[in-house]
Design a protein around this motif. Structure first.
Motif, PDB file in Angstrom:
ATOM      1  N   SER A  96     -11.073   3.585  12.774  1.00 30.88           N
ATOM      2  CA  SER A  96     -10.054   4.511  13.676  1.00 30.88           C
ATOM      3  C   SER A  96      -9.490   5.524  12.724  1.00 30.88           C
ATOM      4  O   SER A  96      -8.920   6.341  12.574  1.00 30.88           O
ATOM      5  N   VAL A  97      -8.599   4.613  11.725  1.00 32.08           N
ATOM      6  CA  VAL A  97      -8.068   4.935  10.816  1.00 32.08           C
ATOM      7  C   VAL A  97      -8.370   6.516   9.768  1.00 32.08           C
ATOM      8  O   VAL A  97      -7.908   6.915   9.716  1.00 32.08           O
ATOM      9  N   ARG A  98      -9.651   5.538   9.212  1.00 34.62           N
ATOM     10  CA  ARG A  98     -10.755   7.045   8.028  1.00 34.62           C
ATOM     11  C   ARG A  98     -11.038   8.042   9.282  1.00 34.62           C
ATOM     12  O   ARG A  98     -11.200   9.317   8.117  1.00 34.62           O
ATOM     13  N   THR A  99     -11.304   8.078  10.800  1.00 36.01           N
ATOM     14  CA  THR A  99     -11.072   9.350  10.860  1.00 36.01           C
ATOM     15  C   THR A  99     -10.305   9.979  11.523  1.00 36.01           C
ATOM     16  O   THR A  99     -10.391  11.338  11.067  1.00 36.01           O
ATOM     17  N   LEU A 100      -9.407   9.088  11.665  1.00 37.05           N
ATOM     18  CA  LEU A 100      -8.056  10.251  12.372  1.00 37.05           C
ATOM     19  C   LEU A 100      -7.497  10.704  11.011  1.00 37.05           C
ATOM     20  O   LEU A 100      -6.253  11.257  11.249  1.00 37.05           O
ATOM     21  N   LEU A 101      -6.927   9.539  10.401  1.00 31.88           N
ATOM     22  CA  LEU A 101      -6.361   9.916   8.855  1.00 31.88           C
ATOM     23  C   LEU A 101      -4.530   9.920   9.661  1.00 31.88           C
ATOM     24  O   LEU A 101      -4.573   8.551  10.650  1.00 31.88           O
ATOM     25  N   HIS A 102      -3.635  10.922   8.777  1.00 32.25           N
ATOM     26  CA  HIS A 102      -2.667  10.636  10.067  1.00 32.25           C
ATOM     27  C   HIS A 102      -2.362  11.171  11.437  1.00 32.25           C
ATOM     28  O   HIS A 102      -1.283  10.816  11.309  1.00 32.25           O
ATOM     29  N   ASP A 103      -3.012  11.374  12.261  1.00 34.38           N
ATOM     30  CA  ASP A 103      -2.703  11.279  13.135  1.00 34.38           C
ATOM     31  C   ASP A 103      -3.301   9.899  14.360  1.00 34.38           C
ATOM     32  O   ASP A 103      -3.220   9.660  15.545  1.00 34.38           O
ATOM     33  N   PHE A 104      -3.505   8.738  12.813  1.00 29.96           N
ATOM     34  CA  PHE A 104      -3.174   7.295  13.621  1.00 29.96           C
ATOM     35  C   PHE A 104      -1.931   6.746  13.093  1.00 29.96           C
ATOM     36  O   PHE A 104      -1.631   5.970  13.742  1.00 29.96           O
ATOM     37  N   GLY A 105      -0.717   7.984  12.758  1.00 25.69           N
ATOM     38  CA  GLY A 105       0.249   7.934  13.070  1.00 25.69           C
ATOM     39  C   GLY A 105       0.953   6.723  13.943  1.00 25.69           C
ATOM     40  O   GLY A 105       1.553   6.115  13.874  1.00 25.69           O
ATOM     41  N   PRO A 106       0.642   7.428  15.205  1.00 23.66           N
ATOM     42  CA  PRO A 106       1.030   6.175  16.596  1.00 23.66           C
ATOM     43  C   PRO A 106       1.466   4.615  16.314  1.00 23.66           C
ATOM     44  O   PRO A 106       2.332   4.078  16.921  1.00 23.66           O
ATOM     45  N   MET A 107       0.206   4.532  15.705  1.00 19.56           N
ATOM     46  CA  MET A 107       0.460   2.853  15.926  1.00 19.56           C
ATOM     47  C   MET A 107       0.214   2.098  14.924  1.00 19.56           C
ATOM     48  O   MET A 107       0.138   0.734  14.076  1.00 19.56           O
ATOM     49  N   VAL A 108       0.606   3.513  13.720  1.00 22.82           N
ATOM     50  CA  VAL A 108       1.140   2.216  12.151  1.00 22.82           C
ATOM     51  C   VAL A 108       2.380   0.830  11.910  1.00 22.82           C
ATOM     52  O   VAL A 108       1.756  -0.139  11.796  1.00 22.82           O
ATOM     53  N   ALA A 109       2.998   1.215  13.453  1.00 25.48           N
ATOM     54  CA  ALA A 109       4.253   0.190  13.592  1.00 25.48           C
ATOM     55  C   ALA A 109       3.546  -0.903  14.176  1.00 25.48           C
ATOM     56  O   ALA A 109       3.560  -2.587  13.812  1.00 25.48           O
ATOM     57  N   GLN A 110       2.789  -0.835  15.470  1.00 24.36           N
ATOM     58  CA  GLN A 110       2.682  -1.982  15.931  1.00 24.36           C
ATOM     59  C   GLN A 110       1.081  -2.467  15.192  1.00 24.36           C
ATOM     60  O   GLN A 110       0.981  -4.209  14.810  1.00 24.36           O
ATOM     61  N   LEU A 111      -0.117  -1.679  14.235  1.00 25.46           N
ATOM     62  CA  LEU A 111      -1.065  -2.746  13.235  1.00 25.46           C
ATOM     63  C   LEU A 111      -0.119  -3.238  11.997  1.00 25.46           C
ATOM     64  O   LEU A 111      -0.548  -4.193  11.805  1.00 25.46           O
ATOM     65  N   SER A 112       1.003  -2.289  11.692  1.00 23.68           N
ATOM     66  CA  SER A 112       1.306  -3.261  10.267  1.00 23.68           C
ATOM     67  C   SER A 112       2.103  -4.559  10.367  1.00 23.68           C
ATOM     68  O   SER A 112       1.309  -5.521  10.105  1.00 23.68           O
ATOM     69  N   GLU A 113       1.993  -4.516  12.352  1.00 18.48           N
ATOM     70  CA  GLU A 113       3.084  -6.369  11.735  1.00 18.48           C
ATOM     71  C   GLU A 113       1.605  -6.892  12.386  1.00 18.48           C
ATOM     72  O   GLU A 113       1.741  -8.281  12.544  1.00 18.48           O
ATOM     73  N   MET A 114       0.596  -6.311  13.485  1.00 20.04           N
ATOM     74  CA  MET A 114      -0.700  -7.821  13.798  1.00 20.04           C
ATOM     75  C   MET A 114      -1.049  -8.408  12.818  1.00 20.04           C
ATOM     76  O   MET A 114      -1.405  -9.211  12.402  1.00 20.04           O
ATOM     77  N   LEU A 115      -0.982  -7.030  11.858  1.00 24.90           N
ATOM     78  CA  LEU A 115      -1.921  -7.315  10.410  1.00 24.90           C
ATOM     79  C   LEU A 115      -1.183  -8.367   9.884  1.00 24.90           C
ATOM     80  O   LEU A 115      -1.980  -8.914   9.136  1.00 24.90           O
ATOM     81  N   GLY A 116      -0.620  -7.885   9.190  1.00 26.09           N
ATOM     82  CA  GLY A 116       0.575  -8.775   8.446  1.00 26.09           C
ATOM     83  C   GLY A 116       1.090 -10.565   8.874  1.00 26.09           C
ATOM     84  O   GLY A 116       0.915 -11.612   8.667  1.00 26.09           O
ATOM     85  N   GLN A 117       0.661 -10.548  10.572  1.00 24.30           N
ATOM     86  CA  GLN A 117       0.326 -12.122  10.900  1.00 24.30           C
ATOM     87  C   GLN A 117      -1.415 -11.944  10.767  1.00 24.30           C
ATOM     88  O   GLN A 117      -0.757 -13.622  11.059  1.00 24.30           O
ATOM     89  N   ILE A 118      -1.877 -11.691  11.086  1.00 22.23           N
ATOM     90  CA  ILE A 118      -3.262 -12.216  10.919  1.00 22.23           C
ATOM     91  C   ILE A 118      -2.864 -12.724   9.476  1.00 22.23           C
ATOM     92  O   ILE A 118      -3.678 -14.023   9.275  1.00 22.23           O
ATOM     93  N   TYR A 119      -2.249 -11.751   8.343  1.00 21.16           N
ATOM     94  CA  TYR A 119      -2.876 -12.478   7.072  1.00 21.16           C
ATOM     95  C   TYR A 119      -2.789 -13.875   6.747  1.00 21.16           C
ATOM     96  O   TYR A 119      -2.467 -14.203   6.303  1.00 21.16           O
ATOM     97  N   SER A 120      -0.921 -13.904   7.208  1.00 17.30           N
ATOM     98  CA  SER A 120      -0.058 -14.722   6.510  1.00 17.30           C
ATOM     99  C   SER A 120      -0.571 -16.141   7.739  1.00 17.30           C
ATOM    100  O   SER A 120      -0.033 -17.085   7.220  1.00 17.30           O
ATOM    101  N   THR A 121      -1.571 -16.324   9.070  1.00 21.05           N
ATOM    102  CA  THR A 121      -1.853 -16.681   9.754  1.00 21.05           C
ATOM    103  C   THR A 121      -3.056 -17.542   9.200  1.00 21.05           C
ATOM    104  O   THR A 121      -2.960 -18.416   9.050  1.00 21.05           O
ATOM    105  N   PHE A 122      -4.234 -16.785   9.197  1.00 21.87           N
ATOM    106  CA  PHE A 122      -5.372 -17.545   8.756  1.00 21.87           C
ATOM    107  C   PHE A 122      -5.636 -16.057   7.747  1.00 21.87           C
ATOM    108  O   PHE A 122      -6.281 -14.982   8.865  1.00 21.87           O
ATOM    109  N   PRO A 123      -5.775 -15.588   6.741  1.00 18.23           N
ATOM    110  CA  PRO A 123      -6.000 -14.947   5.601  1.00 18.23           C
ATOM    111  C   PRO A 123      -7.510 -14.368   5.502  1.00 18.23           C
ATOM    112  O   PRO A 123      -8.152 -15.693   5.876  1.00 18.23           O
TER     113      PRO A 123
END
Length: 962
Positions: A717-744
């Motif tokens: 999605s982010v590769r296709t939408l590029l900057h139009d993906f912006g509304p998801m950045v906050a949610q996804l950044s938090e989720m990615l941090g949690q994924i990587y910190s819990t189970f890299p």
């Protein structure tokens, strides 16, 4: 014989053969252990010891004892191999006054072993050949003449003693001489020689051909020569022609070889020899010789025809090789012989016969595939002439190429369904590849025949489909469509006047046969760009494609074709959108490619329609995913979850509402207005399913496959939408941090890299991206401390090689993983670390926080790139990694020369560092050479490589050449 049980593994090469005394008995015992001991560890010890023994000075003596008549062949073979090793690698150790004695001993033993064992004879011949190459031409001016004299059977051998007298068989002597003459050029070809010496030897050996050639011709013509002798003559000629001996001097001998093609025992060897002789590029200088050989090649046509008709694949294959070698290697030269144009045309027709040889490839014939490259070569040569000459050649050869098209289409025919079913999977795969080669050839032939070829195919297809009896033969229909598809796949046919007629004919085809139906689908797909320019024709074609979706056997071809149509014609599919979506929803679970096709389709619909269509399409799958998310994890549920997530990824890969109306991929249209772009359909869907995805991760976070599938949805999605993906950045950044910190997971890092690359420069996303990178950095350092870093660190460093390096204030935290990564032996990890530093160092002057860290970390970094452990230039790592370390050192010298000079001085003064193998002078030289180079990357690599070899004690050894 277990005397080697007391043997220790060899020490350094050149120190002698280890702890065990080097005697003939011990060498023989080691050989018995190598060949007959079942214990692999003891075999390995024996092999290492024997290799070391071969390098010892005593090997010059013990090798002769091993050749004693009472030894077994394996022991004799080792003796002969040792002789070759000593001569080829330790020649300088032998005093000049012993050269003649060695030569006579070798000749004597070759005469003795002329009756066998064959493996011993061959190694002795190779040893003498190696000796000759060391002495030619200064110390041994006429080696071949001397060898021939030495092998005259009537000549008493006063030097050889009883060994030479043991074999007085003239036939065996002749074979031994031929073996020696055969391996002489082979040893030259395989030897590592300086270019000047190679040129000198090549000229000297070419001069010897005047002695070899008449002798070979005499033996080949002699009625007394056995097949065994003639076989060796042919092999000897094959060996010498690779030296580019003049065809003008040997064409009569090559002509004699044609006579042996009638001898079944010699046929294969004769073919190989003739092909080698006429395939040498240097032959083109001898046009008269080639012209004289042409009638002999053409004279094989009757033998070829009889073999093909009788199913003799070996004979037809061999004759085809000769014809193709002559025609392909020398096509331009022979085309220019206008006085002999009829002969060359006859050769071309002979090759055409080989192309169309009876039988189905690869089951009943394997010859036709040999000819395909010839047709490329001939066409290229014809089209390379000036226009006036081209016109003459085209008048002669265009009819041949039209015949070629007929032949190729016939050869592409499938067998009957019953016969094809009986083929092995390997035969089917070879036939598929063969058809691809035919397709490429047809595409190439179009350059010569042009639009007339398409008209020809169209007329034939029309006549075929209008005749019920002919159209019943599905293979003919399939082959004609295959021809169209081959050309349309790569040639712009948009201006062809036959395509409308073809589009009109296709619906008339009965596609009850699966293989025919497949080709129909692929043909339609190849015309997708034409359909985009002629959308009025879509109505007659789309129903066939949608019908194909209903057949599982056509899933690949029909989905591939629908995807191409949706991609190229998406702006004209509005009237058909509902039909496509309705049919697709029934079969969508069969193939993820179908989701990509629907993504293209939805992208072109009015924006206010997309969300509704999208919900209708994916709601059943989201509901199924919700059910699965609340079940306990098990393998079946896992595969279903991954499948549905994969379908969403495929859909979001192509669903892009910002594509230009002209349909060109990858180009964004002017941005939509705020009211239009407030809710991108893909973003709306992702926001709606975000809680569901979090639920899935809650149960499957420790499963890398499921996490990878989840990340894949957002990554596409982010590769296709590029900057139009912006509304998801906050949610996804938090989720990615949690994924990587819990189970890299590596997939989470890769997705984070995309996020940083796109959004790090946008002010309103800066805080979210900064928080994400800090969490990733902290988690990666924790991984380091746990000793489980290489795979993740590789991605982590690539992640930081982006503009993030200069985005944040505190870069000190990056040095630790960067420096520590250089200790790992994995090439990708070290390569990533090197890339990280070469990206980082140029910014040191512009980013204050970077410069402040260099002085305290620089010594550490220099040490990591030069010391022995962790593995690096100093000797503990694979030498292939030295190239990457050299790039770091070059970057340091280019951007921080004063600091590098200081660091090198401080680190290299430590005794024994980075290796006990290097002296203080050598370290000083290395430092000075390195500091002088600030731009020449190749030179820095050479300096580092040389120092690395010194640290390993390999400078000047044979290993340094690898």
């Amino acid at each position: 014989r277990s005397v080697l049980s007391q043997m220790e593994p060899p020490t350094n090469p050149g120190d002698g053969p280890g702890e065990l005394e080097l005697t003939v008995d011990n060498v023989e015992s080691a050989l018995y252990q190598l060949y007959f001991d079942p214990d692999m560890e003891r075999k390995n010890v024996a092999q290492k010891w024997l290799t070391q023994a071969q390098g010892s000075a005593q090997a010059w003596q013990f090798c002769w004892a091993l050749l004693s008549p009472d030894k077994i062949p394996e022991v004799q073979f080792f003796g002969a191999s040792t002789l070759h090793t000593k001569i080829s690698h330790h020649w300088s150790d032998l005093p000049t006054d012993q050269h003649e004695s060695l030569r006579m001993q070798l000749l004597s033993h070759i005469l003795y072993f002329s009756s066998g064992p064959k493996m011993v004879l061959t190694r002795l011949c190779v040893a003498l050949a190696s000796m000759a190459l060391n002495l030619i031409p200064q110390a041994w001016s006429q080696p071949v003449a001397d060898m021939v004299r030495a092998f005259q059977p009537q000549r008493p051998d006063s030097e050889g003693g009883s060994a030479a007298e043991a074999s007085q068989d003239p036939h065996a002597h002749c074979l031994a001489l031929l073996e020696l003459l055969t391996v002489l050029p082979e040893e030259f070809q395989s030897g590592r020689l300086a270019q000047v010496r190679r040129t000198q030897l090549r000229e000297a050996l070419a001069g010897e051909w005047k002695v070899v050639c008449p002798m070979l011709r005499q033996l080949l013509q002699s009625q007394d020569s056995s097949n065994q002798v003639k076989d060796k003559v042919l092999r000897c000629l094959s060996s010498w022609v690779r030296l580019d001996v003049p065809l003008g001097e040997s064409h009569e001998l090559v002509q004699d070889c044609f006579t042996e093609l009638s001898n079944p025992e010699l046929f294969d060897t004769a073919v190989e020899t003739i092909v080698n002789a006429i395939s040498q590029p240097d032959c083109q200088r001898y046009v008269d010789a080639l012209v004289k050989l042409m009638p002999l090649v053409l004279g094989l046509h009757d033998q070829l025809r009889k073999a093909a008709q009788g199913g003799d694949m070996e004979t037809s294959h061999g004759i085809c090789r000769i014809a193709v070698a002559m025609g392909e290697t020398h096509s331009r030269i022979l085309l220019e012989q206008v006085d002999h144009w009829q002969e060359y045309l006859a050769l071309v027709n002979m090759i055409l016969y080989c192309t169309g040889i009876p039988g189905h490839y690869p089951v009943s014939e394997t010859t036709s595939s040999l000819t395909l490259t010839f047709w490329y070569t001939l066409q290229d040569d014809i089209l390379s002439f000036d226009e006036e000459k081209q016109a003459v050649y085209l008048q002669v050869y265009r009819p041949v190429y039209f015949q070629l098209v007929d032949v190729l289409l016939h050869k592409s025919h499938y067998p009957s369904q019953e016969e094809y079913t009986s083929w092995s999977s390997d035969d089917k795969e070879q036939f598929r590849i063969y058809r691809v080669d035919i397709s490429d050839t047809l595409m190439y032939v179009y350059e010569m025949l042009g639009a007339e070829l398409l008209s020809n195919l169209y007329d034939r297809l029309g006549r075929h489909l209008m005749d019920p009896q002919q159209s019943a033969i599905w293979q003919d229909t399939e082959a004609l469509l295959f021809g169209f598809q081959s050309i349309a796949e790569t040639i712009d046919v948009n201006y062809s006047d036959v395509i409308p007629g073809l589009i009109g004919l296709i619906p008339r085809i009965n596609i009850s046969n699966i293989m025919l139906a497949d080709t129909v689908m692929y043909t339609i797909g190849s015309l997708a760009e034409w359909l985009a320019d002629h959308p009025v024709m879509l109505g007659g074609i789309l129903p066939m494609v949608l019908q194909g979706l209903a057949k599982a056997e056509l899933s690949v071809s029909s989905v591939s074709t629908l995807k191409r149509i949706c991609r190229e014609c998406r702006h004209d599919l509005g009237p058909y959108a509902q039909d496509i979506l309705t049919v697709s929803q029934v079969h969508i679970s069969q193939c993820m490619w179908l989701m990509q096709a629907l993504g293209f389709l939805l992208s072109a619909l009015p924006v206010d329609e997309i969300l509704g269509r999208l919900h209708s399409l994916i709601t059943p799958h989201i509901q199924r995913l919700d059910t699965l998310a609340h079940r306990e994890p098990d393998p079946t549920n896992k595969q279903s979850i991954i499948h549905i997530l994969g379908m969403l990824s495929s859909l979001f890969t192509t669903l892009d509402i910002n594509r230009q109306a002209d349909g060109s991929e990858g180009a964004a249209s002017p941005r939509l207005t705020a009211s239009q772009s407030t809710q991108n359909p893909v973003v709306v869907v992702l926001q709606q399913v975000f809680t569901l995805i979090q639920t899935i991760l809650g149960k499957w976070l420790d499963d890398s496959d499921v996490v990878e599938a989840v990340c894949g949805v957002f990554d596409k999605s982010v590769r296709t939408l590029l900057h139009d993906f912006g509304p998801m950045v906050a949610q996804l950044s938090e989720m990615l941090g949690q994924i990587y910190s819990t189970f890299p997971q590596a997939s989470a890092l890769d997705l984070a890299r995309q996020m940083v690359h796109i959004f790090a420069g946008e002010e309103h996303h800066f805080s979210n991206i900064k928080s994400l990178t800090e969490m990733l950095t902290s988690a990666t350092l924790t991984i380091f401390q746990q000793g489980n870093a290489p795979k993740f660190l590789f991605l982590f460093l690539l992640f930081y090689c982006l503009d993030m390096i200069s985005t944040f204030d505190n870069n000190f935290i990056l040095f630790c993983p960067g420096i520590l990564s250089l200790k790992f032996p994995e090439t990708p990890t070290v390569k990533a670390a090197s890339l990280f530093f070469t990206e980082l160092l140029p910014r040191s002057k512009d980013v204050p926080s970077l410069g402040e860290n260099f002085d305290c970390e620089g010594r550490m970094k220099t040490r990591w790139t030069t010391e022995e452990y962790p593995p690096a230039v100093g000797g503990g790592s694979p030498r292939s990694l030295a190239e990457h370390f050299s790039e770091v050192l070059l970057s340091l010298n280019r951007h921080c020369p004063a600091l590098l000079s200081q660091w090198l001085k401080e680190t290299l003064q430590t005794p024994g560092f980075p290796s006990a193998q290097v002296s203080s002078e050598q370290k000083h030289t290395f430092s000075q050479q390195l500091l002088r180079e600030q731009s020449n990357k190749r030179r820095v690599k050479e300096i580092v490589k040389e120092f690395s070899l010194l640290c390993r004690g390999l400078q000047g050894s044979g290993y340094s050449e690898y």
